[in-house]
Design a protein around this motif. Structure first.
Motif: not given
Lengths: 308, 514
Positions: B273, B279-280, B477-478
């Motif tokens: 990421y 992919l964001q 994403s986190i």
């Protein structure tokens, strides 16, 4: 005695046909809103497909437990606070829009603005969520690529940053609903006797003073009724707004999870009928209590405008 | 004036009443017709029982006349063979579970249905009929075909509640990639043996195409990497929401999110990421892998399939906009109870004719004519068969325009291995798939099913927490450094430990019985 009877009879002959017309509506209300209330049983049952609704075993309050299990505070807080802010901000915005519209005067302009403000109300939440996505998408979104770049700021991962969402949700809600709710206020404003405004004008009141001292006080009954009705649904949330618009992003649950989305997430996997019924009952009971409280308050303050 | 008003009221009422009666009239003939057909059927010389077969379809739902013609073709066989008439009830996959549960609740006639991943729920809410003794008389061939090992996956408390679809069960993790880009950049994809090998490949692609996000998710919130942890028995949980699991041969239930395998995986996706390799918006996008692969902006995705890699790539090409795809295996298949009973057929507990229903179910496992009618419809109208036995659509038609097809439901109805293969696939694959079923490593708890009934409150709460964190972690994403401890704290509050303890005690009881 006789005269009273006569009166009653006349009432029936007079209203009979009207009642007949209302009959399909009453039947619909009965079938659609009253009969399903028997489903309330399910909230206290351990439902079995073989035993049926009445034959299933009683389970006491087991079905309600999950509603108070975890994050119960956050969920209730979100549901209530969002709804309160929708009621307050929504009402103010609707009144402001309604007053502005009425001041436009010219028919064509009023129609044009009114239609364009109504348009978002006709869009479904799914469509709106993708409009939002076009703005907020972190790879190709309008805000990250055009607005923030223009001012040289740092890109924001919107769908994983909870702090912006209370504002985004309120804005989206207003954008969608304000045109529609202002219609009712516009109708009340045009119902106000023109001679009152004329009298105020003669007394030297400016436009702003007319609005403050004539329009707004006369809108009060409408505001109270609409608010009371909104309070009754304060424990329900607009599922589309809280589920679709944040694209069901897990990272945002702390600020987007409401009772409806919580129940949906939890029961999507389990398909448990008893627990869904429990959630529905919980919402209705709280809604009922809140309406009663709000109505009592209104009755104390302004008896004339109370609902009952 | 008053008279006029009265007249209006009268006219309005009259029209209302008439329109209402008109409605009821137009509805009446239909019910009459239904009754007629009902009586003629029961009056037939040999007593023929009627059952309703409801299946999930991924294709268009055919119109009634077409459905009727397929029904008739099936009934010609079943009347003769087992004295049963079948009514087909295809339901779109998205609505299937809720429609079936509503139909059974409302007392609609549904005799056969499939448990879409919900085996336990279907059993614990009494949706399924106990087949334990019935199977010997009504479906002995199916019993012999599947064998006790596979049937055990549908046994709960000593009773058999379903029959698993016979298909390739073993899901093998693979990377599906664009052949053209790999060749152009000189990347040897056969060197990718596991998920960590993928990082360098992604970096190379990113270096050559800075605007590209090389890796796309397989569907919302899952990058497909979770299936790359080897030898995990999900103990009846959904793959996308594991609660307590078994790892390898160790028989103690562990917290999936506390394992180092899980945190390693999250760190890996986080690296992807941060470097822009994935992919964001992977955690939230509603686009599926096939849509994302159709665009120029992607290179590969990770997913698990039950077909050999070459076949998988070939069959996906059409769905990804006709681009040249390759596939490489990055892990081994592992069989647990869920992989077998995720799709099992059940006789509904409300069925009036359970024996007839089971007899028909038996045919879907053993009679090639029946299964091919269900999947492809009527020969020469809905499909054509070439000399080598491959199926294709009639000239000028495709899957969306033929009158009847349920081709995408293949592998969910009865016996997959009896179906005619689609043109373009390889007949050797079927052998590969059947072999995988036998050869693939099996969990030591194969056959154990967990009953979540006693911990339903915790289950609901835990599911919610998992949905909050898992997609973000698996898509990077986190940040796992802060999110995993937070996630696990919340799981504890929600009652994960209670679920794990319940699983352990049920598992111990199951082991003791064994």
């Amino acid at each position: 005695m006789k005269t009273v009877k006569n009166k009653n009879n006349r009432g029936l002959t007079k209203n009979g046909p009207l009642l007949l017309i209302a009959l399909p509506g009453i039947a619909y209300l009965f079938i659609n809103n009253y009969i399903p209330m028997f489903g309330v049983f399910l909230a206290f049952k351990d439902y079995s497909y073989v035993k049926g609704i009445f034959g299933s075993d009683w389970s006491g309050f087991d079905n309600f437990k999950y509603l108070f299990k975890q994050d119960a505070f956050i969920i209730v807080r979100n549901t209530l606070l969002y709804n309160v802010s929708f009621i307050v901000i929504g009402t103010i915005a609707a009144i402001v829009v309604a007053i502005l519209m009425c001041e436009l005067g010219e028919r064509f302009r009023v129609k044009f603005f009114q239609s364009s403000m109504l348009l978002p109300n006709l869009l479904s939440w799914v469509v709106i969520s993708f409009i939002g996505f076009a703005f907020l998408n972190s790879d190709t979104g309008f805000i990250n690529n055009s607005v923030i770049k223009l001012f040289g700021g740092k890109e924001v991962a919107w769908y994983t940053t909870p702090k912006y969402w209370p504002v985004i949700l309120v804005l989206v809600y207003l954008w969608k609903s304000v045109g529609y709710s202002s219609i009712i206020y516009m109708a009340s404003i045009s119902g106000i006797d023109k001679s009152i405004f004329e009298a105020a004008k003669i007394d030297g009141a400016t436009k702003l003073k007319q609005i403050r001292h004539v329009t707004i006080p006369l809108l009060k009954p409408t505001v109270i009724i609409l608010t009371l009705m909104a309070v009754g649904r304060i424990f329900y949330s607009d599922f589309g707004l809280f589920y679709q618009v944040p694209m069901n992003s897990g990272a945002l649950y702390d600020v987007t999870q409401t009772i409806d989305t919580y129940v949906y997430h939890g029961l999507m996997e389990l398909n448990n009928i008893g627990m869904s019924a429990a959630a529905g009952l919980y919402q209705s009971v709280i809604g009922f209590v809140l309406v009663m409280i709000a109505n009592t308050v209104v009755r104390k303050v302004d008896n004339e405008n109370a609902l009952f | 004036m008053k008279v006029f008003k009265k007249i209006i009221v009268f006219v309005l009422t009259a029209t209302m009443v008439f329109s209402l009666s008109a409605c009821s009239k137009s509805a009446a003939p239909e019910t009459e017709v239904k009754q007629e057909t009902g009586t003629t059927a029961t009056e037939a010389p040999k007593k023929i029982e009627k059952i309703v077969y409801s299946y999930a379809t991924f294709n268009n739902i055919p119109d009634e006349a077409t459905l009727g013609s397929v029904e008739e073709a099936i009934n010609q066989i079943t009347r003769e063979k087992i004295g049963v008439e079948v009514e087909l009830l295809p339901i779109a996959i998205f609505d299937y579970s809720s429609n079936i549960s509503l139909a059974l609740q409302g007392g609609d006639k549904v005799d056969l249905f499939e448990s879409l991943g919900d085996f336990n729920n279907a059993v614990s809410s009494d949706m399924a009929y106990d087949l334990t003794s019935l199977i010997d008389t009504a479906a002995p061939e199916t019993k012999a075909l599947l064998g006790q090992d596979l049937l055990n996956a549908c046994v709960k408390e000593g009773k058999l509640y379903g029959i698993p679809t016979y298909k390739p069960y073993a899901l093998t993790p693979m990377v599906i990639y664009k052949q053209e880009i790999a060749t152009e950049l000189g990347i040897d994809m056969t060197q990718v043996k596991n998920i960590t090998d993928l990082t360098d490949v992604l970096r190379k692609v990113k270096a050559a195409y800075p605007d590209m996000t090389p890796l796309v998710p397989v569907q919302t919130g899952t990058s497909g990497v979770n299936m790359c942890i080897p030898k995990v028995d999900y103990l009846t949980d959904d793959y996308f929401s594991p609660k307590g699991i078994l790892m390898g041969d160790n028989m103690s239930v562990v917290d999936y999110y506390g394992t180092t395998e899980f945190s390693d995986l999250c760190n890996l996706t986080r690296t992807w990421y941060n470097e822009g390799l994935i992919l964001q918006d992977a955690a939230t996008t509603t686009s599926t892998s096939t849509e994302l692969m159709s665009s120029d902006n992607s290179f590969c995705y990770v997913a698990s399939y039950s077909y050999p890699p070459e076949d998988t790539a070939a069959s996906l090409e059409a769905q990804c906009g006709g681009i040249d795809l390759g596939a490489v295996q990055i892990g081994d298949a592992y069989l647990d109870t869920t992989s077998v009973n995720a799709l099992s057929w059940m006789v509904s507990s409300t069925s009036k004719a359970p024996e007839a229903a089971l007899k028909f179910l038996n045919l879907t496992f053993t009679d090639p004519e029946i299964i091919n009618l269900l999947i492809y419809g009527i020969k020469d109208r809905d499909y054509v068969l070439d000399a080598e036995g491959f199926v294709s659509y009639p000239q000028g038609l495709d899957a969306t325009t033929v009158p009847y097809t349920a081709q995408l439901s293949c592998g969910t109805l009865g016996n997959f291995f009896l179906m005619y293969p689609m043109g373009g696939t390889n007949k050797d694959s079927i052998a590969w798939e059947e072999e995988q079923n036998v050869k693939a490593a099996k969990s030591p708890a194969m056959g154990f099913t967990f009953d979540s009934g006693e911990v339903e409150t915790e289950y609901t709460a835990v599911t919610n927490v998992i949905q909050q964190y898992l997609p973000g972690l698996l898509c990077g994403s986190i940040d796992p450094q802060t999110a995993i401890p937070e996630f696990r704290d919340k799981l504890t509050v929600a009652g994960l430990d209670t679920i794990i303890a319940a699983k352990q005690s049920q598992l111990d009881a199951w082991l003791a019985q064994k």
